[in-house]
Scaffold this motif. Structure first.
Motif, mmCIF file in Angstrom:
data_model
loop_
_atom_site.group_PDB
_atom_site.id
_atom_site.type_symbol
_atom_site.label_atom_id
_atom_site.label_comp_id
_atom_site.label_asym_id
_atom_site.label_seq_id
_atom_site.Cartn_x
_atom_site.Cartn_y
_atom_site.Cartn_z
ATOM 1 N N ASP A 99 0.860 -1.363 0.015
ATOM 2 C CA ASP A 99 -0.122 -0.107 0.099
ATOM 3 C C ASP A 99 0.991 1.235 -0.137
ATOM 4 O OD1 ASP A 99 -1.784 1.993 0.646
ATOM 5 O OD2 ASP A 99 -3.101 0.796 1.896
ATOM 6 N N PHE A 100 0.862 2.071 -1.082
ATOM 7 C CA PHE A 100 1.683 3.150 -1.258
ATOM 8 C C PHE A 100 0.868 4.401 -1.223
ATOM 9 C CE2 PHE A 100 4.312 -0.106 -3.390
ATOM 10 C CZ PHE A 100 5.326 0.024 -2.724
ATOM 11 N N SER A 101 -0.303 4.299 -0.542
ATOM 12 C CA SER A 101 -1.136 5.584 -0.235
ATOM 13 C C SER A 101 -0.277 6.831 0.431
ATOM 14 C CB SER A 101 -2.278 5.196 0.807
ATOM 15 O OG SER A 101 -3.092 4.291 0.213
ATOM 16 N N PRO A 102 -0.511 7.930 -0.034
ATOM 17 C CA PRO A 102 0.562 9.126 0.359
ATOM 18 C C PRO A 102 0.118 9.590 1.645
ATOM 19 C CG PRO A 102 -1.443 9.721 -1.361
ATOM 20 C CD PRO A 102 -1.606 8.263 -0.923
ATOM 21 N N ASP A 103 -1.156 8.959 2.223
ATOM 22 C CA ASP A 103 -1.418 9.748 3.572
ATOM 23 C C ASP A 103 -0.724 8.806 4.581
ATOM 24 O OD1 ASP A 103 -2.901 7.473 3.598
ATOM 25 O OD2 ASP A 103 -4.685 8.372 3.689
ATOM 26 N N ASN A 104 0.057 7.807 4.403
ATOM 27 C CA ASN A 104 0.870 7.215 5.498
ATOM 28 C C ASN A 104 -0.147 6.461 6.443
ATOM 29 O OD1 ASN A 104 3.398 7.679 4.385
ATOM 30 N ND2 ASN A 104 3.423 9.778 5.485
ATOM 31 N N ALA A 105 -1.401 5.897 5.651
ATOM 32 C CA ALA A 105 -2.384 5.424 6.576
ATOM 33 C C ALA A 105 -2.312 4.161 6.680
ATOM 34 C CB ALA A 105 -3.801 5.970 6.144
ATOM 35 N N ALA A 107 -1.079 0.246 7.628
ATOM 36 C CA ALA A 107 -0.550 -0.446 8.864
ATOM 37 C C ALA A 107 0.319 -1.367 8.164
ATOM 38 C CB ALA A 107 -1.773 -0.939 9.601
ATOM 39 N N THR A 108 1.391 -1.640 9.296
ATOM 40 C CA THR A 108 2.351 -2.565 9.154
ATOM 41 C C THR A 108 1.920 -4.013 9.038
ATOM 42 O OG1 THR A 108 2.821 -3.019 11.616
ATOM 43 C CG2 THR A 108 4.065 -1.212 10.359
ATOM 44 N N PHE A 109 0.571 -4.127 9.709
ATOM 45 C CA PHE A 109 -0.096 -5.600 9.718
ATOM 46 C C PHE A 109 -0.326 -6.046 8.363
ATOM 47 C CE2 PHE A 109 -4.136 -7.995 10.337
ATOM 48 C CZ PHE A 109 -3.402 -9.015 11.026
ATOM 49 N N THR A 110 -1.132 -5.093 7.581
ATOM 50 C CA THR A 110 -1.621 -5.223 6.318
ATOM 51 C C THR A 110 -0.686 -4.853 5.080
ATOM 52 O OG1 THR A 110 -2.812 -3.071 6.339
ATOM 53 C CG2 THR A 110 -4.017 -5.102 7.318
ATOM 54 N N ALA A 111 0.271 -4.289 5.329
ATOM 55 C CA ALA A 111 1.132 -3.506 4.240
ATOM 56 C C ALA A 111 2.541 -4.107 4.316
ATOM 57 C CB ALA A 111 1.019 -2.038 3.999
ATOM 58 N N MET A 112 2.956 -5.051 3.388
ATOM 59 C CA MET A 112 4.235 -5.611 3.630
ATOM 60 C C MET A 112 5.382 -4.508 3.230
ATOM 61 S SD MET A 112 6.087 -8.220 0.832
ATOM 62 C CE MET A 112 5.006 -9.325 1.077
ATOM 63 N N ASN A 113 5.207 -3.485 2.343
ATOM 64 C CA ASN A 113 6.100 -2.281 2.092
ATOM 65 C C ASN A 113 6.118 -1.554 3.265
ATOM 66 O OD1 ASN A 113 3.307 -1.458 1.361
ATOM 67 N ND2 ASN A 113 4.274 0.336 1.160
ATOM 68 N N VAL A 114 5.191 -1.361 4.012
ATOM 69 C CA VAL A 114 5.132 -0.565 5.556
ATOM 70 C C VAL A 114 5.977 -1.144 6.373
ATOM 71 C CG1 VAL A 114 4.051 0.708 7.168
ATOM 72 C CG2 VAL A 114 3.007 0.703 4.963
ATOM 73 N N LEU A 116 8.085 -3.987 6.043
ATOM 74 C CA LEU A 116 9.472 -3.986 5.628
ATOM 75 C C LEU A 116 10.533 -2.861 5.012
ATOM 76 C CD1 LEU A 116 9.341 -7.522 4.270
ATOM 77 C CD2 LEU A 116 9.791 -7.154 6.665
ATOM 78 N N GLU A 117 9.696 -1.635 5.065
ATOM 79 C CA GLU A 117 10.030 -0.642 4.853
ATOM 80 C C GLU A 117 10.763 -0.484 3.505
ATOM 81 O OE1 GLU A 117 12.663 0.456 8.115
ATOM 82 O OE2 GLU A 117 11.008 1.121 9.099
ATOM 83 N N PHE A 118 10.183 -0.695 2.377
ATOM 84 C CA PHE A 118 10.748 -0.675 1.025
ATOM 85 C C PHE A 118 9.649 0.369 0.057
ATOM 86 C CE2 PHE A 118 8.273 -4.632 1.155
ATOM 87 C CZ PHE A 118 7.247 -4.608 0.023
ATOM 88 N N GLN A 173 11.718 -11.008 7.858
ATOM 89 C CA GLN A 173 11.985 -9.749 8.586
ATOM 90 C C GLN A 173 12.544 -8.782 8.177
ATOM 91 O OE1 GLN A 173 10.424 -9.828 11.563
ATOM 92 N NE2 GLN A 173 9.772 -11.876 11.003
ATOM 93 N N THR A 174 13.046 -8.971 6.795
ATOM 94 C CA THR A 174 13.920 -7.907 6.015
ATOM 95 C C THR A 174 13.527 -7.960 4.716
ATOM 96 O OG1 THR A 174 15.865 -9.145 5.294
ATOM 97 C CG2 THR A 174 15.790 -8.035 7.580
ATOM 98 N N TYR A 175 13.623 -6.894 3.910
ATOM 99 C CA TYR A 175 13.392 -6.774 2.595
ATOM 100 C C TYR A 175 14.283 -7.659 1.824
ATOM 101 C CZ TYR A 175 13.713 -5.000 -2.543
ATOM 102 O OH TYR A 175 13.648 -4.948 -3.897
ATOM 103 N N ASP A 176 15.494 -7.887 2.115
ATOM 104 C CA ASP A 176 16.495 -8.791 1.431
ATOM 105 C C ASP A 176 15.880 -10.393 1.512
ATOM 106 O OD1 ASP A 176 18.100 -6.924 0.712
ATOM 107 O OD2 ASP A 176 19.521 -6.945 2.349
ATOM 108 N N GLU A 177 15.394 -10.700 2.555
ATOM 109 C CA GLU A 177 14.870 -12.125 2.774
ATOM 110 C C GLU A 177 13.672 -12.294 1.634
ATOM 111 O OE1 GLU A 177 13.939 -12.427 6.789
ATOM 112 O OE2 GLU A 177 15.745 -12.368 7.453
ATOM 113 N N VAL A 178 12.923 -11.432 1.539
ATOM 114 C CA VAL A 178 11.846 -11.373 0.554
ATOM 115 C C VAL A 178 12.333 -11.200 -1.062
ATOM 116 C CG1 VAL A 178 9.698 -10.255 -0.373
ATOM 117 C CG2 VAL A 178 9.987 -10.162 2.096
#
Length: 559
Positions: A99-105, A107-114, A116-118, A173-178
């Protein structure tokens, strides 16, 4: 064709000469030289890989002579379809777990990118290039192995590997693992299609081949529909739990298919044993050819022979462009619609699942069915033209088959009308889907139209490819086709890079507007160019011997 040949009469032989003379632009006083040249031409046609019934005389194939029933098709296709659904669900689920929504809404629970921070560009790498890295290399090896060994074992083993890779992503647990898990998944997923399509080509009759291929290819849409529904799983179970469910489906598919799918054993042993029963001249010819080629199933020799066929060359170019459009939609459509209609995310998951799984699958299966029907129609029209050619009225143009089709397509390449027309019709539909403003219903309507007209291409294209190469090289050809799709994964990666830069630089357009513009240009350009090259591919085949000309040559050679 078989019945037509055996009921030929001396009267009809004279008719053949007139039909062939009309077709090739010859005159009646050229009959004697025409007979000799035409006999040589028929032999030449038989030495070129244009028809599975007329090539690789030293190759043993179990393709049935009688028309396959739906039950025959189901026995082979259903277990393969389960595996392919798992393949596509595992591959494309990542598009619905970011989820790349611009409002940063998000959650880490549902968005992999949030979680794992990629970034957007890193997501583009995960969804396409990372998957393709080993996928591209493995596809050629997979095709060659599918020409030789037990395809059931190849299918089940590869499914188990990509399932384990999916489960590994759920624990990352990290982007590299994915990233590593996606690379491994790509290598395993490459083995599914070559093994399946060669098995279908061997076990299903030629007149039902496009339909059977399309039925198996519907796994793309069923898997895509389940990937879309992953949005609902994500909301309830999180992205990690969703990947766990997908992995569980892969395990179940492996077990069920292992029970239902018949084994075809070591194909080298089968072919060698069957070859011992051939006559001496055939064995000698086959041995000599294998010696010259460095082995009939040698990977590079087979690939070189396949790529030397003009029809196949243009078919691969067209397929690459068509794959580019489809992959850009597959990777970036979900992020776009989630941004464009943030209040309709749950509704989009359900509607998109219906569009992809229902309309996409319908288009694919109907495409194969119609393609087979067109092939039979052209074949019948040509035979009727020849059988009635002993009267002035019984000329080829009187069969009801339009001259533009007769002159440019044969019973194989007529199938390419589906991807040609479908790609052209998809252009305005996709543009409307991404330029509907804030009208969610209108956008989904045009998305449905786009899937309905565009997804008819796969089965007919595979059928034309299979009929254009030798029976012993079907797996390698399919591996090259998969490799073509792998190269096309660069398109969504490039789009992601451009998208990320444009969002940073843009001061007047929203993120969704920028993405809509990029998707419109990229997808529509791919559709347009692919339709052109599909047409060129069909023309290249016709220039080598049109449908009516080939029927006449074959019949004369038989007599």
């Amino acid at each position: 064709m078989h019945q037509f040949r055996h009921h030929a009469t001396g009267n009809k032989a004279n008719a053949y000469n007139r039909v062939k003379t009309n077709t090739l632009g010859l005159h009646d006083d050229d009959d004697d030289s025409f007979h000799n040249e035409q006999h040589q031409s028929a032999l030449t046609l038989r030495s070129t890989p244009t028809d599975r019934e007329e090539q690789d005389e030293g190759t043993i194939t179990s393709q049935p002579a009688s028309s396959s029933s739906f039950q025959d098709i189901s026995i082979i296709v259903f277990p393969l379809l389960l595996i392919y659904i798992s393949n596509q669900w595992s591959r494309y689920s990542i598009s619905y777990l970011v989820d790349f929504s611009p409002d940063n809404a998000a959650a880490t629970f549902t968005a992999m990118n949030v979680d794992l921070e990629f970034t957007k560009s890193q997501y583009g790498l995960l969804a396409s290039t990372a998957f393709t890295f080993l996928f591209a290399f493995s596809s050629l090896i997979a095709g060659s192995l599918a020409d030789k060994y037990d395809r059931k074992l190849l299918t089940l083993s590869s499914c188990l590997v990509w399932t384990l890779a999916t489960l590994a992503q759920s624990q990352a647990q990290t982007y590299d693992e994915v990233l590593i898990a996606r690379v491994v998944m790509g290598g395993a997923c490459a083995f599914a299609a070559p093994a399946a399509y060669t098995l279908i080509a061997d076990k299903i009759s030629k007149d039902k081949l496009a339909f059977a291929n399309s039925l198996y290819g519907s796994g793309v849409y069923l898997g895509g529909a389940l990937a879309s529904l992953s949005l609902l799983l994500d909301n309830n179970m999180g992205w990690r739990g969703t990947l766990g469910v997908i992995g569980g489906f892969g395990v179940a598919a492996t077990i069920v298919s292992g029970i239902l799918l018949p084994s075809d054993g070591d194909r080298n042993i089968v072919v060698d044993a069957a070859s011992n029963g051939n006559d001496a001249s055939s064995s000698s010819s086959t041995t000599q050819q294998q010696s010259e080629d460095g082995g009939e199933n040698n990977l590079f020799s087979s690939a070189g022979q396949i790529l030397s066929i003009p029809r196949v060359q243009f078919l691969f170019v067209a397929s690459f462009l068509r794959f580019c459009s489809g992959l850009m939609i597959g990777v970036w459509a979900a992020p776009y619609f989630k941004q464009a209609f943030p209040d309709d995310a749950a509704q989009y998951a359900v509607v998109n699942a219906f569009i992809v799984g229902g309309l996409g699958m319908t288009s694919g299966i109907l495409g194969g069915y119609i393609a087979d029907g067109l092939g039979s129609w052209v074949k019948k029209s040509n035979e009727e033209a020849l059988s009635g050619a002993d009267t002035e009225e019984g000329t080829p143009s009187s069969t009801g088959m339009p001259s533009i089709l007769r002159d440019n397509f044969d019973e194989e390449t007529i199938r390419l009308l589906l991807p040609i027309v479908g790609s052209l019709l998809a252009i305005p539909a996709w543009y409307q889907a991404t330029h509907a403003g804030t009208n969610f219903e209108a956008s989904m309507f045009w998305l449905g139209v786009e899937y309905l007209v565009a997804e008819c291409w796969f089965g007919p294209t595979i059928a034309v490819l299979q009929s254009s190469v030798g029976a012993s090289r079907t797996g390698t050809a399919q591996g090259l086709f998969v490799l073509t799709g792998a190269f096309a994964n660069s398109a969504p990666t490039l789009l992601g890079w451009i998208y990320g830069n444009k969002v940073i630089d843009s001061t007047t357009s929203s993120s969704s507007e920028v993405l809509a513009g990029l998707l419109s240009v990229g997808v529509c350009a791919g559709y347009l160019l692919s339709s052109v090259f599909f047409l060129v591919s069909a023309s290249a085949s016709a220039n080598g011997g049109g449908g009516l000309q080939r029927v006449a040559q074959d019949t004369k050679d038989e007599e």
